[in-house]
Design an enzyme around this catalytic site. Structure first.
Site, PDB file in Angstrom:
ATOM      1  CB  SER A 166      19.242   1.157   8.855  1.00  0.00           C
ATOM      2  OG  SER A 166      19.556   1.739  10.147  1.00  0.00           O
ATOM      3  CG  ASP A 321      17.555   3.451  13.697  1.00  0.00           C
ATOM      4  OD1 ASP A 321      17.655   2.792  14.732  1.00  0.00           O
ATOM      5  OD2 ASP A 321      18.598   3.378  12.858  1.00  0.00           O
ATOM      6  CG  ASP A 323      17.723  -0.948  12.088  1.00  0.00           C
ATOM      7  OD1 ASP A 323      17.618   0.292  12.400  1.00  0.00           O
ATOM      8  OD2 ASP A 323      18.599  -1.588  11.831  1.00  0.00           O
ATOM      9  CG  ASP A 325      20.921   0.261  13.959  1.00  0.00           C
ATOM     10  OD1 ASP A 325      20.176   1.131  13.673  1.00  0.00           O
ATOM     11  OD2 ASP A 325      21.754  -0.287  13.012  1.00  0.00           O
TER      12      ASP A 325
END
Length: 591
Positions: A166, A321, A323, A325
């Protein structure tokens, strides 16, 4: 995992550490990891760096990287307390054993981002799961976490694995696990794992032997085509409000992550033609060269986007961010300079909205739609998020649910219409994605900003609307990062034994230990402080970093007819109170 690997931190001699490293190397599957460990062992005999090498070996071999409700996450290197192929193979074997104990032929979809080694970890996962008897579908290329979460539900998978860390630094990687409908028969279908599933998977992982002995198939998994991404895009397109667009100019950044192309696509499909990306950060780069910490919440992370927005005369900044999400939003706030502790503000008046502010905006928007449609439903947020969402739900005749921290809990809310957590996570389309989704959230924010712009208004004006209707809620944080992890436990113990009696001049009327549960929530490590003036502080250890965090909320009543000037003055006063609470909490954290 090696049978010689301990499960808890303990004092170990250098000879024992070297012996454990040798045993690990004999069981490893990756030549580069073996060579790395040999080099580290050699340094234990070097007089100038031996102490550093021994400390590093101790950190890698005096414990194991623990599998829990966040899956796995840690620095990439060789050894049981790091992210590497051997650890991932054990995790995949444990997951496979759990799934095949539940189902004859479980279906698993595996995704990965563009971090170093993500593709390798995904392929190893596919190979192990196929050998264990699972039907495996591998995503075709590095992609956003929300696409994997969508695929779990869309493909009726029994589990999903996303290889990502992440928003963590470049040195890290991680492993998220989702469970599907044939395993989880509740509202959490397609959501991240929660107890007792995490414990059961961890128990299976603990039974796995040497990584080199874990069966791995040479083939047998299906590589999905680009259609799965197209189908996700089509799902996001269902959020389109059908309105003609103003000339809203949006600056975007993906912070060197995998969301850039997807964000451009979903915004274009929603009718936004004037989108300006930060080109230096648009393409995936696992080294994250322009940001020290690729988390939009971190000071400086979106400075390039703010500077571009100023130069391009933009109306809105949206950042994902790595990734994709999470979704960060920045706006021009003429009053930001008068706010004490305003987050991530530029000298030109741009500031990033707090996650709770975006949660209020999207929550109000979702509540209006649900109330208008007469469908009812529930707004949900984590316990550390603002209480404003409960007031918004009540205002619109909807239910509200408070959950433990993390989308693994929020996404399980029955009848969920909208869910959020203050750490920039928003679920605006629970029918398709039972997780936070920074791409669909970006579309929802852009559409709201566009509708307001057509009325000559802004997102800040809508926040004023919410304050007039539900009271002014101003939130912030104070965190302490510890090198010595024992200080986390000692800080929490000290707080429980001697909590502050006054915060910002207001008596602390109640102290609730979340370890004993609260209002039906399962026990968790945290303490809630409530003052006479309704200021709330929640102190808890971070689930992903070596930190203790204080989540602070100051609440002030507002006249429903309050002017903009009156609201501005109220915000200044509330932020001053918040800053004083932060100052009062610093000694509690040892700062």
């Amino acid at each position: 995992m090696s049978p010689d690997t301990p499960t808890a931190t303990e004092a170990i001699s250098t000879d024992d550490l070297v012996a454990r490293a040798e045993a690990w190397m004999a069981a490893d599957v990756d030549d580069a990891d073996v060579a790395e460990l040999r080099n580290l062992i050699a340094k234990t005999d070097h007089p100038t760096v031996a102490h550093l090498a021994v400390a590093e070996l101790a950190d890698r071999f005096s414990g194991t990287l623990q599998f829990g409700t966040a899956g796995l996450r840690g620095a990439m290197a060789a050894g049981p307390n790091r992210m590497n192929r051997a650890v991932v193979i054990a995790a995949a074997a444990g997951l496979g054993a759990f799934l095949t104990s539940e189902l004859r032929t479980p279906r698993v979809v595996v995704g990965f981002d563009a971090r170093h080694r993500s593709a390798d970890f995904a392929r190893d996962t596919a190979a192990v799961l196929v050998a264990a008897g699972a039907e495996v579908q591998l995503m075709p290329a590095p992609g956003p976490t929300p696409v994997l979460a969508f695929a779990v539900r869309h493909l009726s998978a029994d589990a999903g694995v996303m290889v990502t860390a992440s928003h963590n630094p470049a040195a890290d990687n991680g492993y998220k696990v989702y469970l599907g409908g044939r395993v989880v028969a509740d509202a959490g279908q397609g959501a991240q794992i929660v107890p007792p599933y995490d414990t059961r998977i961890a128990e299976e992982i603990a039974r796995v032997g040497a990584a080199k002995d874990v069966p791995r198939a040479e083939s047998g998994w299906t590589v999905l085509g680009p259609e799965i991404t197209h189908e996700y895009h089509a799902a996001v397109a269902t959020l389109h409000d059908g309105r003609p667009r103003t000339r809203l100019r949006i600056v975007t950044t993906s912070l060197h992550g995998v969301g850039g192309a997807a964000l451009a696509h979903v915004l274009a499909e929603a009718g936004f033609a004037d989108v300006v990306p930060v080109e230096e950060q648009a393409d995936p780069d696992p080294d994250f060269p322009t940001v020290a910490f690729p988390n939009p919440e971190e000071p400086g992370a979106i400075d390039m986007a703010l500077a571009l927005a100023q130069d391009a005369h933009a109306d809105l900044v949206i950042a994902n961010d790595p990734d994709a999400d999470r979704c960060a939003v920045a706006v021009v706030d003429p009053q930001y300079g008068t706010y004490q502790g305003a987050e991530t503000a530029s000298s030109q008046g741009w500031r990033m909205l707090h996650g709770d502010e975006v949660g209020m905006l999207l929550g109000w928007d979702a509540a209006e739609r649900a109330a208008s449609a007469g469908t009812g439903g529930t707004l949900a947020c984590s316990i550390v998020s603002s209480r404003a969402l409960a007031a918004i739900a009540a205002r619109h005749g909807l239910e509200h649910a408070t959950t433990l921290t993390g989308f693994k809990w929020i996404s399980r809310t029955p009848g969920l219409v909208f869910g959020y957590e203050e750490a920039l996570g928003y679920c605006v389309d629970p029918a398709h994605v039972r997780d936070k989704d920074g791409l669909s959230a970006a579309v929802a924010v852009a559409q709201l900003a566009d509708r307001l712009a057509a009325q000559g208004r802004t997102l800040l004006d809508r926040l004023d609307d919410v304050a007039r209707a539900c009271g002014l809620h101003v939130t912030g944080q104070l965190s302490a990062r510890y090198e010595d992890l024992a200080r986390i436990e000692s800080t929490m113990t000290s707080l429980r034994e001697a909590p502050p009696s006054v915060l910002a001049g207001s008596p602390v009327n109640s102290v609730h230990d979340l370890a004993e549960g609260l209002n039906g929530l399962p026990p968790t490590d945290g303490v809630v402080l409530l003052t006479a003036d309704d200021t709330r502080v929640i102190v808890r250890p971070s689930g992903t970093e070596p930190k203790v965090k204080c989540y602070i909320e100051v609440v002030a009543p507002v006249d429903p007819a309050a002017s903009v000037a009156a609201l501005s003055a109220a915000r200044v006063a509330a932020r001053e109170r918040l800053a004083q609470v932060q100052a009062d909490l610093r000694p509690v954290l040892g700062l």
